[in-house]
Design a protein around this motif. Structure first.
Motif, PDB file in Angstrom:
ATOM      1  N   UNK A   1      -2.786  10.756 -55.773  1.00 29.69           N
ATOM      2  CA  UNK A   1      -4.098  10.188 -56.092  1.00 29.69           C
ATOM      3  C   UNK A   1      -5.213  11.138 -55.672  1.00 29.69           C
ATOM      4  N   UNK A   2      -5.056  11.757 -54.497  1.00 30.47           N
ATOM      5  CA  UNK A   2      -6.079  12.711 -54.038  1.00 30.47           C
ATOM      6  C   UNK A   2      -6.125  13.947 -54.937  1.00 30.47           C
ATOM      7  N   UNK A   3      -4.962  14.397 -55.412  1.00 29.03           N
ATOM      8  CA  UNK A   3      -4.926  15.533 -56.327  1.00 29.03           C
ATOM      9  C   UNK A   3      -5.650  15.187 -57.630  1.00 29.03           C
ATOM     10  N   UNK A   4      -5.406  13.986 -58.166  1.00 27.52           N
ATOM     11  CA  UNK A   4      -6.081  13.562 -59.390  1.00 27.52           C
ATOM     12  C   UNK A   4      -7.593  13.498 -59.186  1.00 27.52           C
ATOM     13  N   UNK A   5      -8.008  12.980 -58.010  1.00 23.48           N
ATOM     14  CA  UNK A   5      -9.447  12.893 -57.714  1.00 23.48           C
ATOM     15  C   UNK A   5     -10.061  14.289 -57.620  1.00 23.48           C
TER      16      UNK A   5
END
Length: 309
Positions: free
Chosen positions: A74-78
């Protein structure tokens, strides 16, 4: 192994309820999905999924790993979304490298006009005589055509220019106006003296006659290795000098200088923008570059320049 891809595939297998469903969701072959999950388990040294003919379930280790993995993915996508938005929005900084004359008379006026339209964009101008291009350190590097440019660099023409002869109204009132190139022998001429170059006869070109060139012997009353110094002296009435038209265009329109010997010119120039890459260029950089080209060409329009190639 593409570890990030394996992580995403593992999460998809759990979320979609099986290898075949994950393969359809990710548009991958089922064998690829199976291999990627197997590679991930081998890398971690632990079984993440229990496989039966009917269903796939998480092991205890798989449950713990997936909980942490969801946060990481999720952090990578953000982060990716933030970077992509950064490329789209008109904010941030455009870094420009330019030699002193181009910085002063081309980039600075363009930056002022651009920021009236896009106040959220900062223009960071590094002024230096560009002898060895390091384009990867700047978004845009402004140089003349004679500068060595690597063959794989991305180059856009800003303007095809000329150096024209000009003088102040006060000088022309005192000394008169030359009618033909050889009249320069009887005028007070100011000439640019490039470092390490011996001054020769003044070459004068007629662009209306197939660039017919003649040479005129003049004895300059002033030489300088800086075009801005010659421009200042010309404005103060010291004599006639040859100036790049994009520098003097506003001065001609305001009447501070007058062009003489038209259509004769001293030389042709090409000002170019060198870019590190066309790929992933932020919107602010692309917009500033387009504005730089349009603004500069509009400044000199109507002054008899040749068309841009």
């Amino acid at each position: 192994m593409d570890r990030l891809q394996s992580m995403r595939v593992f999460q998809a297998v759990v979320d979609e309820g099986g290898f075949a469903a994950a393969a359809r969701h990710l548009d991958l072959a089922p064998a690829v999905v199976t291999r990627l999950v197997g590679d991930l388990e081998q890398h971690l040294g632990v079984r993440l999924l229990q496989r039966t003919t009917r269903r796939v379930s998480l092991t205890q280790a798989g449950e713990a790993y997936l909980a942490r993995l969801r946060i990481i993915l999720a952090e990578i996508e953000e982060a990716q979304a933030a970077v992509q938005e950064h490329a789209r929005e008109m904010s941030g900084t455009v870094r420009v490298l330019a030699p002193p004359t181009a910085a002063r008379y081309v980039v600075a006026p363009v930056a002022a006009a651009f920021q009236r339209m896009h106040p959220g964009v900062a223009i960071d101008v590094h002024v230096s005589d560009v002898t060895h291009l390091t384009v990867e350190h700047h978004d845009i590097t402004v140089v003349t055509e004679g500068t060595h440019i690597d063959a794989d660099a991305i180059v856009r023409t800003i303007i095809v220019s000329q150096t024209i002869f000009c003088a102040s109204p006060a000088y022309l009132e005192r000394h008169g106006e030359p009618a033909v190139p050889h009249d320069l022998q009887h005028h007070r001429c100011l000439r640019l003296r490039p470092p390490g170059v011996r001054l020769r006869s003044l070459k004068v070109i007629d662009p209306t006659a197939g660039d017919r060139a003649i040479e005129v012997e003049v004895r300059p009353v002033m030489t300088a290795n800086d075009i801005d110094t010659l421009l200042r002296a010309t404005l103060d009435g010291a004599g006639i000098s040859a100036q790049p038209v994009e520098l003097v265009a506003p001065l001609l329109r305001e009447g501070q200088l007058r062009r003489v010997l038209a259509p004769w010119i001293s030389e042709r120039l090409r000002l170019v923008a060198v870019l590190p890459s066309r790929e992933f260029m932020p919107l602010r950089t692309r917009t500033f570059l387009d504005f730089l080209i349009e603004y500069t060409r509009n400044e000199v329009s109507g002054l008899g320049l040749p068309p841009v190639d």
